[in-house]
Structures are given as C-alpha cells and as structure tokens.
Design an enzyme around this catalytic site. Structure first.
Site, short mmCIF file in Angstrom:
data_model
loop_
_atom_site.label_atom_id
_atom_site.label_comp_id
_atom_site.label_asym_id
_atom_site.label_seq_id
_atom_site.Cartn_x
_atom_site.Cartn_y
_atom_site.Cartn_z
CG ASP A 142 1.66 9.39 -4.13
OD1 ASP A 142 1.72 8.18 -3.55
OD2 ASP A 142 0.80 9.95 -4.33
CB VAL A 197 7.20 7.91 5.00
CG1 VAL A 197 7.54 8.00 6.40
CG2 VAL A 197 6.86 6.68 4.56
N GLY A 199 4.20 3.34 -6.42
CA GLY A 199 5.07 3.59 -5.36
C GLY A 199 6.34 2.83 -5.44
CG ASP A 238 -0.87 2.30 6.39
OD1 ASP A 238 -0.12 2.47 7.48
OD2 ASP A 238 -1.95 2.68 6.20
P1 IMP Z 1 -2.40 -0.91 3.13
O1 IMP Z 1 -3.44 -1.44 2.11
O2 IMP Z 1 -3.05 0.02 4.25
O3 IMP Z 1 -1.24 -1.66 3.72
O4 IMP Z 1 -1.73 0.40 2.11
C1 IMP Z 1 -0.65 0.15 1.35
C2 IMP Z 1 -0.56 1.39 0.37
O5 IMP Z 1 -0.93 2.47 0.88
C3 IMP Z 1 0.96 1.48 0.00
O6 IMP Z 1 1.30 0.55 -1.09
C4 IMP Z 1 1.10 2.82 -0.12
O7 IMP Z 1 0.61 3.09 -1.60
C5 IMP Z 1 0.07 3.55 0.46
N1 IMP Z 1 0.63 4.26 1.87
C6 IMP Z 1 0.65 3.60 3.12
N2 IMP Z 1 1.18 4.44 4.05
C7 IMP Z 1 1.99 5.35 3.29
C8 IMP Z 1 2.87 6.28 3.57
O8 IMP Z 1 3.29 6.53 4.58
N3 IMP Z 1 3.08 7.11 2.33
C9 IMP Z 1 2.82 6.95 1.05
N4 IMP Z 1 2.04 5.93 0.89
C10 IMP Z 1 1.45 5.13 1.92
MG MG Z 2 0.78 5.90 -2.78
#
Ligand code: IMP
Ligand code: MG
Length: 188
Positions: A158, A152, A43, A102
């Site tokens: 993606d 998003v 990403g 996220d």
């Molecule tokens: P976390 O571990 O929940 O912080 O997730 C992080 C990863 O989830 C990011 O590096 C993204 O690849 C994916 N992700 C989280 N939110 C989104 C979004 O809205 N769109 C696309 N990928 C997301």
């Molecule tokens: Mg992703």
C-alpha cells in the site's frame, strides 16, 4: 489518487508464474514435513493466499501485525507487535511470508523474536526485495523478485492504505511519495 500510479513493474501473470515456482521449491524443500506459514499483515495477505494454495505440503496459517515507526516510505527500525501469533510455534517448521524487504529492520526484529520461541526451523519467504536499501544483513531463503530502489504498490502493498487490491505491482510517482513522507506510524 489514481494518478499516483507511475508504471507497471511486475504484471499479474508474472506474479502468478513466480509464486508457482516458489511454491514448487518450498513444497520440495519441506516434503514430508508440516509448515506453519506466518503472514506479516497486511502487505503479505495476497501473496500468502496465492502461495499457500499452491503448496503441496500441509500447512497451518498464522498472522502477525507489526508497526514500524518512521516516515511513510522509510522505516526507523523500531518495531512494535500489534497482533501476536495465536499458535505456539515451538518445535514447528516456520516460514515467515513477507511482502517486501527494504532496510531489513522489520524482519531482523521478527526473526529474533520468533527464534526465541524455539521453532524446529525458521526461514523467510519475501515476494520482493530491494537489495540496495538493506541496512542489516538478513538471510532470506526464498525471494520472488529483486527490484530497484523505488516505492512500489499493489498485490498487497500500500501507499497510505491505498492500492493494496491492484493485481499487479506498480511504482508510485515520486511527488505522491513525497506528499506523505513525513507522516508517522505506518502499518506494514
Ligand atoms: P523494512 O523494515 O525497511 O525492511 O520495511 C519493511 C516494510 O516496509 C514492508 O513490510 C512494507 O510493509 C514496507 N515497505 C517497504 N518498502 C515498501 C514499498 O516500496 N512499498 C510499500 N511498502 C513498503
Ligand atoms: Mg506497508
């Protein structure tokens, strides 16, 4: 699939302006030092490419790929390293370049893992953050944009491997997100 795009959240020119501001801030903070930029695949690739070319400090690039288990739009916090760094980051100034924070679980795992390798310093630069979704405290020094709790796509991000090549950030229609909500094992 194209009708899965809801609306533009951040235009290409806004992305470019903010990336320039971040590059100036990072260049000033690391003046006189060398940086290792650690890009989290896939990403963050476009963000890394644009940011790195605007830095005025010398930098090396390295890449990590991790997978997070959970649903397509929600991470579980279980992170597995699919591709590790090529470089030894011991005594180096390391900046993790990430697309979006996220829950924060992925970066929390990554920072712990990289800190154990004894870098001279370790900071995070994330293009996007969704503060309302955070499940763990995470110190992120550089943030491009705070966004609301919406899924998003675009500029590297993606949905089921689609839409990474859009040159702007858009929201995804809720019914399109629901379609994949139960699929397993997304590649971040
Ligand atoms: P976390 O571990 O929940 O912080 O997730 C992080 C990863 O989830 C990011 O590096 C993204 O690849 C994916 N992700 C989280 N939110 C989104 C979004 O809205 N769109 C696309 N990928 C997301
Ligand atoms: Mg992703």
């Amino acid at each position: 699939m194209k009708d899965a795009i809801d609306q533009t959240l951040i235009r290409g020119d806004e992305l470019s302006k903010r990336v320039g501001e971040l590059a100036r801030e990072i260049s000033a903070d690391y003046a006189g030092r060398e940086l290792v930029l650690v890009c989290v695949l896939k990403g963050a690739v476009f963000f890394l490419a644009d940011l790195a070319r605007r830095l005025t400090v010398p930098c090396a690039l390295d890449f990590m790929a991790v997978s997070s288990y959970g649903s397509a739009t929600d991470s579980s916090g279980t992170v597995r390293i699919l591709k590790d760094l090529d470089m030894d980051i011991g005594d180096k100034h390391v900046l993790i370049v990430e697309d979006i924070i996220d829950s924060g679980l992925t970066l929390s795992y990554l920072t712990k893992n990289l800190r154990a390798r004894k870098p001279a310093s370790l900071e995070i630069c994330a293009l996007l953050t969704k503060p309302s979704r955070r499940r763990i405290h995470l110190a992120c020094k550089y943030v491009g944009f705070e966004i609301p709790d919406e899924f998003v796509i675009g500029y590297g991000l993606d949905f089921a491997e689609r839409f990474r090549t859009l040159d702007y950030i858009a929201t995804l229609k809720a019914d399109a997100a629901a379609d994949l909500a139960d699929s397993e094992g997304s590649l971040l």
